[in-house]
Design an enzyme around this catalytic site. Structure first.
Site, short mmCIF file in Angstrom:
data_model
loop_
_atom_site.label_atom_id
_atom_site.label_comp_id
_atom_site.label_asym_id
_atom_site.label_seq_id
_atom_site.Cartn_x
_atom_site.Cartn_y
_atom_site.Cartn_z
CG ASP A 1 -1.89 1.09 1.27
OD1 ASP A 1 -2.71 1.13 0.34
OD2 ASP A 1 -1.87 1.92 2.20
CD GLU B 1 -2.22 1.95 -3.50
OE1 GLU B 1 -3.36 2.18 -3.91
OE2 GLU B 1 -1.85 2.27 -2.35
#
Ligand code: CA
Length: 667
Positions: free
Chosen positions: A331, A362
């Protein structure tokens, strides 16, 4: 007098601190086995540390014992017996102040995670877990993004009520009887990896509360412990561990690898175990002494500091080893560093074999964050510095295909967007053709997708952009269905890794809610009857998954894969085509692919590029339709007029040139 944040920061950043306190041992936490239990905790500023033992999550301490100060800020205590199942925490004195804390390295915890648990991990294994192994790697990675509660909360899932929304749901066989649901469905779909939203212990759900609570879980409390609200018993800290392992084991048994979504960029609250043990060390601060907030969640972990990096690398290794996980999705990886990511890649490769564990994340952050000197953010623009075995979600591909994630009505290639043709053609190579201001080392570094848990579901996005006046998410719009198919057709024919949000393949809707992180489970859950209602779409995805795995020209992850894509052409608004060199597999009968994306509202007739053969020369092979707007993984004779072939309005066309003798049918 208490030290100021600035003083502490300067101390932590100094060489003196690392020289005195950096601890590279990999034994922090508790090791617990028959005849011996060892507690170790790192707290270099502490004046004293007291260990407190409890029989359960609520009772008073049954034993208190001083921890012994050792070298490098590590405090230790040993017992000549197994304390498996005992709960514990620490009372830590720093600058004269006593503070209670659980153990960030703990592998077990009480209900809601406030106390740690001593665990003999060998006693937490479900039957057969020692022999549990990941299924052999498939020809392609098709990653299915799933939330544990979403998976089985629906009554229609056929999962017994006691297991609904929990780890155990994955172990249920033959779930519905009328049509495949849950595990049976996953198997029938053909995905190779299930990527599970966070399931370390997080703080936003009261584990003792009712089951109508819901959260995605991006708010870690105990990084090395599974979340309790997915377990059938939250009181006994062993149950969550065992049931989490059962889930992973069940996925493996059904031929699916398991990826864990990990959130090392911030914690649930800045009042974390980290902060209580070593105030200020684990977080980033602005110059004015306030916490930085590049995560938009209130704090940023200070990745780049020695003990932070050690913690994260050890935590990943722990999950991979103890829970047999096959990959990790980071994340806000953009808040982490290139150096740490490459280190994790190296350590996993050393222990499990090169590339065995999948890593991707990400490549962005929500906002700027002050990085440690000498480090590089693991962001998109730095992809070239990342190991080739670390991939990133590609938002350029995502947005080119169906438009911005932030502006619902803004279209992309499939839904009427203008001037998206070039971007779509770059996406085909995983942006390896120099079409962006970053250059991946290979398409292995790219995750192709059009929807994930964040933002609108694909269906909602398409409805919002194609029926702006009165969007009705429950209407089965034919044009939206076609655009959905074309979206999938496009990213399934791009080089790179394939990723989809669970339910994208059955028109999942959240009724226009683009941030359902704490919405009701009824809004979030997979509604299994939609797999019947939208069977046509599910079948289409199934076909795309099957055909994708058969095409070496698209599955190739090597740096030279980009050279397989040639003859890219824009034929007008919303119409592009290209060729793929599909050689390299003895079992694949098609040596060349011709692919057309026709997002326009007209059928279009295109010629094959000059020099590529024509279908009237049978010695050079026969062109077959492998997928079109109606079905995927089909085998139909392509209708050519001379050198020209027609692609239907609003759909893709995948042609394969078959050179193998017609008797050698490939299946
Ligand atoms: Ca929790």
């Amino acid at each position: 007098m208490k030290s100021s944040i600035a003083e502490r920061m300067a101390f932590y950043a100094s060489d003196k601190f690392d020289a005195a306190f950096r601890y590279d041992g990999r034994d922090l936490g508790v090791s617990c086995r028959p005849g011996k239990t060892v507690f170790k905790v790192w707290s270099p500023l502490a004046e004293r540390v007291e260990l407190r033992l409890y029989r359960d999550g609520d009772s008073k301490a049954c034993l208190k014992k001083e921890m012994l100060a050792g070298a490098r800020g590590v405090w230790t205590q040993e017992f000549q017996e197994s304390l498996h199942g005992m709960y514990y925490d620490y009372l830590v004195r720093i600058e004269g102040e006593d503070v209670e804390t659980a153990d960030p390295y703990a592998t077990g915890c009480s209900c809601n995670g406030g106390r740690s648990m001593a665990v003999d991990l060998g006693l937490t294994n479900p039957a057969g877990f020692e022999a549990d192994k990941a299924p052999a790697p498939a020809q392609e990675r098709i990653i299915y993004e799933l939330h544990i509660k979403d998976f089985s909360y629906d009554e229609e899932s056929g999962v017994p009520k006691a297991y609904r929304g929990r780890y155990k749901a994955f172990t249920v066989k033959g779930t519905n009887g009328r049509y495949p649901t849950c595990m049976e469905y996953l198997k029938s779909l053909g995905v190779t990896h299930v990527h599970l939203l966070p399931f370390f212990d997080y703080g936003s759900v009261d584990e003792a509360g009712d089951e109508a609570q819901f959260n995605w879980g991006y708010d870690p409390v105990n990084y090395n412990v599974p979340e309790g609200s997915y377990a059938t018993d939250v009181k006994d800290g062993v149950v969550r561990i065992r049931e989490c392992k059962e889930m992973i084991q069940a996925l493996h048994e059904n031929g699916i690898r398991v990826i864990m979504d990990v959130v090392y960029n911030h914690t649930h609250s800045e009042d974390s175990w980290f902060q209580r043990l070593v105030p200020g060390y684990y977080y980033r601060y602005e110059e004015d002494g306030s916490l930085s907030n590049g995560s938009a969640c209130g704090n940023d972990i200070a990745v780049g500091r020695a003990m932070v990096d050690n913690y994260i690398a050890d935590s990943i290794l722990y999950w991979a080893r103890e829970y047999h996980l096959d990959g990790f999705r980071f994340d806000l990886m953009g808040l982490l560093t290139v150096e740490l990511m490459n280190r994790i890649r190296r350590e996993l490769d050393e222990e499990f074999g090169a590339g065995e564990k999948l890593l991707y994340g990400e490549p962005w952050s929500a906002d700027d964050s002050p990085m440690e000197d000498g480090t590089r953010a693991a962001q998109k623009q730095n992809v070239g510095f990342l190991d080739e075995g670390i991939a990133m979600f590609n938002d350029d591909t995502r947005d080119a295909i169906k438009g911005s994630v932030f502006y619902g009505e803004e279209p992309g290639f499939v839904n009427g967007g203008k001037e998206t043709e070039e971007a779509v053609l770059h996406a085909v190579t995983g942006w390896r053709d120099g079409g962006a201001d970053y250059l991946p080392k290979s398409c292995n570094q790219i995750v192709n997708y059009v929807s994930a848990h964040d933002n609108f579901t694909l269906w909602d996005k398409l409805v919002l952009s194609m029926h702006r006046k009165r969007p009705n998410f429950d209407l089965r719009y034919r044009d939206v269905l076609a655009a959905n198919k074309l979206s999938a057709f496009i990213y399934f024919t791009c080089q790179g890794n394939i990723f989809l949000q669970a339910g994208e393949e059955f028109a999942r809707t959240k009724h226009g809610e683009d941030n359902s992180y704490c919405s009701a489970p009824e809004l979030n859950m997979l509604k299994w009857n939609r797999t019947v209602e939208y069977e046509e779409l599910v079948e289409y995805y199934r076909g795309l998954i099957r055909i994708r795995k058969k095409l070496p020209g698209l599955c190739d992850k090597s740096p030279s894969a980009v050279e397989r894509i040639t003859g890219q052409r824009i034929h007008g608004e919303g119409v592009v085509s290209f060729l793929v060199d599909n050689t390299g597999s003895a079992s694949c009968p098609w040596d060349e692919l011709f692919i057309i994306y026709n997002a326009s509202s007209d059928n279009c007739e295109l010629s094959l590029p000059d020099g590529v053969m024509d279908s009237e020369a049978p010695d050079r092979g026969v062109w077959e339709v492998l997928a079109d707007g109606e079905e995927a993984d089909c085998r139909k004779k392509a209708e050519f007029r001379g050198n020209r072939v027609s692609a239907a309005a609003g759909s893709g066309l995948l042609l394969g040139r078959r050179t193998a003798p017609s008797g050698a049918d490939f299946s």
